[in-house]
Design a protein around this motif. Structure first.
Motif, PDB file in Angstrom:
ATOM      1  N   ARG A 279       0.860  -1.191   0.000  1.00 37.51           N
ATOM      2  CA  ARG A 279       0.000   0.000   0.000  1.00 37.51           C
ATOM      3  C   ARG A 279       0.889   1.231   0.000  1.00 37.51           C
ATOM      4  O   ARG A 279       1.885   1.288   0.705  1.00 37.51           O
ATOM      5  N   TYR A 280       0.482   2.220  -0.808  1.00 41.59           N
ATOM      6  CA  TYR A 280       1.166   3.505  -0.856  1.00 41.59           C
ATOM      7  C   TYR A 280       0.153   4.577  -0.470  1.00 41.59           C
ATOM      8  O   TYR A 280      -0.944   4.621  -1.012  1.00 41.59           O
ATOM      9  N   ASN A 281       0.529   5.416   0.454  1.00 43.86           N
ATOM     10  CA  ASN A 281      -0.327   6.502   0.924  1.00 43.86           C
ATOM     11  C   ASN A 281       0.161   7.789   0.274  1.00 43.86           C
ATOM     12  O   ASN A 281       1.351   8.102   0.337  1.00 43.86           O
ATOM     13  N   LEU A 282      -0.739   8.535  -0.336  1.00 44.76           N
ATOM     14  CA  LEU A 282      -0.363   9.766  -1.028  1.00 44.76           C
ATOM     15  C   LEU A 282       0.364  10.737  -0.107  1.00 44.76           C
ATOM     16  O   LEU A 282       1.287  11.428  -0.530  1.00 44.76           O
ATOM     17  N   THR A 283       0.005  10.763   1.171  1.00 41.75           N
ATOM     18  CA  THR A 283       0.665  11.662   2.121  1.00 41.75           C
ATOM     19  C   THR A 283       2.108  11.251   2.379  1.00 41.75           C
ATOM     20  O   THR A 283       3.004  12.085   2.376  1.00 41.75           O
ATOM     21  N   ASN A 284       2.322   9.952   2.600  1.00 41.83           N
ATOM     22  CA  ASN A 284       3.646   9.457   2.994  1.00 41.83           C
ATOM     23  C   ASN A 284       4.528   9.030   1.830  1.00 41.83           C
ATOM     24  O   ASN A 284       5.746   9.010   1.967  1.00 41.83           O
ATOM     25  N   ASP A 285       3.936   8.641   0.713  1.00 45.39           N
ATOM     26  CA  ASP A 285       4.693   8.091  -0.423  1.00 45.39           C
ATOM     27  C   ASP A 285       4.354   8.789  -1.736  1.00 45.39           C
ATOM     28  O   ASP A 285       4.054   8.117  -2.722  1.00 45.39           O
ATOM     29  N   PRO A 286       4.395  10.121  -1.798  1.00 45.08           N
ATOM     30  CA  PRO A 286       3.984  10.785  -3.040  1.00 45.08           C
ATOM     31  C   PRO A 286       4.828  10.381  -4.242  1.00 45.08           C
ATOM     32  O   PRO A 286       4.327  10.344  -5.365  1.00 45.08           O
ATOM     33  N   GLY A 287       6.079  10.039  -4.024  1.00 44.47           N
ATOM     34  CA  GLY A 287       6.950   9.639  -5.124  1.00 44.47           C
ATOM     35  C   GLY A 287       6.449   8.400  -5.840  1.00 44.47           C
ATOM     36  O   GLY A 287       6.592   8.277  -7.062  1.00 44.47           O
ATOM     37  N   ALA A 288       5.850   7.469  -5.107  1.00 45.85           N
ATOM     38  CA  ALA A 288       5.326   6.246  -5.720  1.00 45.85           C
ATOM     39  C   ALA A 288       4.223   6.564  -6.731  1.00 45.85           C
ATOM     40  O   ALA A 288       4.098   5.894  -7.751  1.00 45.85           O
ATOM     41  N   PHE A 289       3.452   7.603  -6.458  1.00 52.15           N
ATOM     42  CA  PHE A 289       2.356   7.995  -7.352  1.00 52.15           C
ATOM     43  C   PHE A 289       2.889   8.648  -8.626  1.00 52.15           C
ATOM     44  O   PHE A 289       2.292   8.529  -9.684  1.00 52.15           O
ATOM     45  N   VAL A 290       4.007   9.334  -8.507  1.00 53.34           N
ATOM     46  CA  VAL A 290       4.615  10.003  -9.659  1.00 53.34           C
ATOM     47  C   VAL A 290       5.409   9.004 -10.497  1.00 53.34           C
ATOM     48  O   VAL A 290       5.344   9.013 -11.725  1.00 53.34           O
ATOM     49  N   GLU A 291       6.136   8.113  -9.811  1.00 57.22           N
ATOM     50  CA  GLU A 291       7.009   7.165 -10.505  1.00 57.22           C
ATOM     51  C   GLU A 291       6.237   6.078 -11.248  1.00 57.22           C
ATOM     52  O   GLU A 291       6.730   5.544 -12.243  1.00 57.22           O
ATOM     53  N   ASN A 292       5.040   5.737 -10.782  1.00 53.80           N
ATOM     54  CA  ASN A 292       4.251   4.717 -11.455  1.00 53.80           C
ATOM     55  C   ASN A 292       3.443   5.394 -12.557  1.00 53.80           C
ATOM     56  O   ASN A 292       2.466   6.105 -12.285  1.00 53.80           O
ATOM     57  N   GLY A 293       3.830   5.192 -13.794  1.00 50.29           N
ATOM     58  CA  GLY A 293       3.195   5.859 -14.933  1.00 50.29           C
ATOM     59  C   GLY A 293       1.708   5.574 -15.052  1.00 50.29           C
ATOM     60  O   GLY A 293       0.924   6.458 -15.412  1.00 50.29           O
ATOM     61  N   THR A 294       1.295   4.359 -14.736  1.00 50.42           N
ATOM     62  CA  THR A 294      -0.113   3.978 -14.835  1.00 50.42           C
ATOM     63  C   THR A 294      -0.952   4.765 -13.840  1.00 50.42           C
ATOM     64  O   THR A 294      -2.005   5.314 -14.185  1.00 50.42           O
ATOM     65  N   VAL A 295      -0.477   4.846 -12.605  1.00 52.79           N
ATOM     66  CA  VAL A 295      -1.204   5.570 -11.558  1.00 52.79           C
ATOM     67  C   VAL A 295      -1.158   7.069 -11.844  1.00 52.79           C
ATOM     68  O   VAL A 295      -2.166   7.767 -11.705  1.00 52.79           O
ATOM     69  N   HIS A 296       0.009   7.546 -12.262  1.00 54.42           N
ATOM     70  CA  HIS A 296       0.161   8.970 -12.576  1.00 54.42           C
ATOM     71  C   HIS A 296      -0.837   9.390 -13.661  1.00 54.42           C
ATOM     72  O   HIS A 296      -1.492  10.426 -13.547  1.00 54.42           O
ATOM     73  N   GLN A 297      -0.980   8.571 -14.695  1.00 54.45           N
ATOM     74  CA  GLN A 297      -1.919   8.879 -15.773  1.00 54.45           C
ATOM     75  C   GLN A 297      -3.365   8.854 -15.272  1.00 54.45           C
ATOM     76  O   GLN A 297      -4.167   9.718 -15.623  1.00 54.45           O
ATOM     77  N   ALA A 298      -3.709   7.880 -14.431  1.00 51.82           N
ATOM     78  CA  ALA A 298      -5.071   7.809 -13.890  1.00 51.82           C
ATOM     79  C   ALA A 298      -5.391   9.056 -13.081  1.00 51.82           C
ATOM     80  O   ALA A 298      -6.487   9.618 -13.195  1.00 51.82           O
ATOM     81  N   LEU A 299      -4.425   9.527 -12.303  1.00 55.66           N
ATOM     82  CA  LEU A 299      -4.638  10.741 -11.509  1.00 55.66           C
ATOM     83  C   LEU A 299      -4.739  11.975 -12.393  1.00 55.66           C
ATOM     84  O   LEU A 299      -5.536  12.869 -12.125  1.00 55.66           O
ATOM     85  N   ALA A 300      -3.941  12.015 -13.455  1.00 58.63           N
ATOM     86  CA  ALA A 300      -3.987  13.150 -14.372  1.00 58.63           C
ATOM     87  C   ALA A 300      -5.348  13.226 -15.073  1.00 58.63           C
ATOM     88  O   ALA A 300      -5.884  14.307 -15.304  1.00 58.63           O
ATOM     89  N   GLU A 301      -5.918  12.076 -15.402  1.00 63.25           N
ATOM     90  CA  GLU A 301      -7.194  12.035 -16.117  1.00 63.25           C
ATOM     91  C   GLU A 301      -8.401  12.217 -15.205  1.00 63.25           C
ATOM     92  O   GLU A 301      -9.365  12.874 -15.568  1.00 63.25           O
ATOM     93  N   LYS A 302      -8.366  11.614 -14.015  1.00 60.36           N
ATOM     94  CA  LYS A 302      -9.555  11.589 -13.161  1.00 60.36           C
ATOM     95  C   LYS A 302      -9.400  12.367 -11.863  1.00 60.36           C
ATOM     96  O   LYS A 302     -10.369  12.549 -11.138  1.00 60.36           O
ATOM     97  N   GLY A 303      -8.187  12.793 -11.543  1.00 62.11           N
ATOM     98  CA  GLY A 303      -7.965  13.522 -10.302  1.00 62.11           C
ATOM     99  C   GLY A 303      -7.957  12.595  -9.102  1.00 62.11           C
ATOM    100  O   GLY A 303      -8.010  11.372  -9.239  1.00 62.11           O
ATOM    101  N   PRO A 304      -7.937  13.180  -7.903  1.00 60.83           N
ATOM    102  CA  PRO A 304      -7.846  12.367  -6.693  1.00 60.83           C
ATOM    103  C   PRO A 304      -9.067  11.481  -6.444  1.00 60.83           C
ATOM    104  O   PRO A 304      -8.990  10.553  -5.647  1.00 60.83           O
ATOM    105  N   GLU A 305     -10.163  11.733  -7.145  1.00 61.45           N
ATOM    106  CA  GLU A 305     -11.347  10.883  -7.002  1.00 61.45           C
ATOM    107  C   GLU A 305     -11.076   9.462  -7.499  1.00 61.45           C
ATOM    108  O   GLU A 305     -11.845   8.546  -7.200  1.00 61.45           O
ATOM    109  N   ALA A 306     -10.005   9.269  -8.276  1.00 64.44           N
ATOM    110  CA  ALA A 306      -9.656   7.937  -8.767  1.00 64.44           C
ATOM    111  C   ALA A 306      -9.130   7.038  -7.649  1.00 64.44           C
ATOM    112  O   ALA A 306      -9.128   5.810  -7.782  1.00 64.44           O
ATOM    113  N   LEU A 307      -8.682   7.637  -6.553  1.00 63.61           N
ATOM    114  CA  LEU A 307      -8.069   6.867  -5.469  1.00 63.61           C
ATOM    115  C   LEU A 307      -9.119   6.224  -4.572  1.00 63.61           C
ATOM    116  O   LEU A 307     -10.165   6.815  -4.348  1.00 63.61           O
ATOM    117  N   PRO A 308      -8.874   5.036  -4.078  1.00 61.77           N
ATOM    118  CA  PRO A 308      -7.671   4.249  -4.282  1.00 61.77           C
ATOM    119  C   PRO A 308      -7.623   3.623  -5.675  1.00 61.77           C
ATOM    120  O   PRO A 308      -8.656   3.308  -6.257  1.00 61.77           O
TER     121      PRO A 308
END
Length: 119
Positions: A45-74
């Motif tokens: 599990r990666y928490n946006l507060t504690n592990d923001p780098g994991a969200f940026v480094e993972n291209g799939t997750v980064h793209q999902a967030l770029a398209e749908k915003g934080p509502e895509a989480l988890p």
């Protein structure tokens, strides 16, 4: 063996099981993850507060967030592919992915508490 990654929204702690009001869904997922880790399965599990780098480094997750915003989480990945967005996997889904049973995913972490009464 399958690899499951859960990218959580921003929470006050790594599991979200803290504070005065605890979401039962977060308690369930924390217990399931704990049980799977204890059995040697690969689940992270990666928490946006504690592990923001994991969200940026993972291209799939980064793209999902770029398209749908934080509502895509988890966002839940199985072997690098998105299998769920905006909700946690059920215990049945986790059991299916790891070849176990839902009943095996309910072990709760035990924390030893010591009390010193100053005697």
């Amino acid at each position: 063996m399958k690899k499951v990654e859960i990218f959580d929204p921003a929470m006050c702690c790594s599991t979200g099981v803290c504070g005065p009001v605890v979401d039962p869904e977060l308690t369930r997922i924390a217990s399931a993850v704990y049980s799977l880790e204890k059995k040697g399965f690969t689940i992270t599990r990666y928490n946006l507060t504690n592990d923001p780098g994991a969200f940026v480094e993972n291209g799939t997750v980064h793209q999902a967030l770029a398209e749908k915003g934080p509502e895509a989480l988890p966002v839940v990945l199985v072997d690098g592919e998105i299998v769920k967005m905006a909700e946690y996997p059920t215990n049945e889904e986790l059991a299916e992915w790891f070849g176990t049973t839902p009943a095996e995913l309910q072990e709760k972490p035990r924390v030893r508490v010591s009390v010193n009464f100053g005697n």
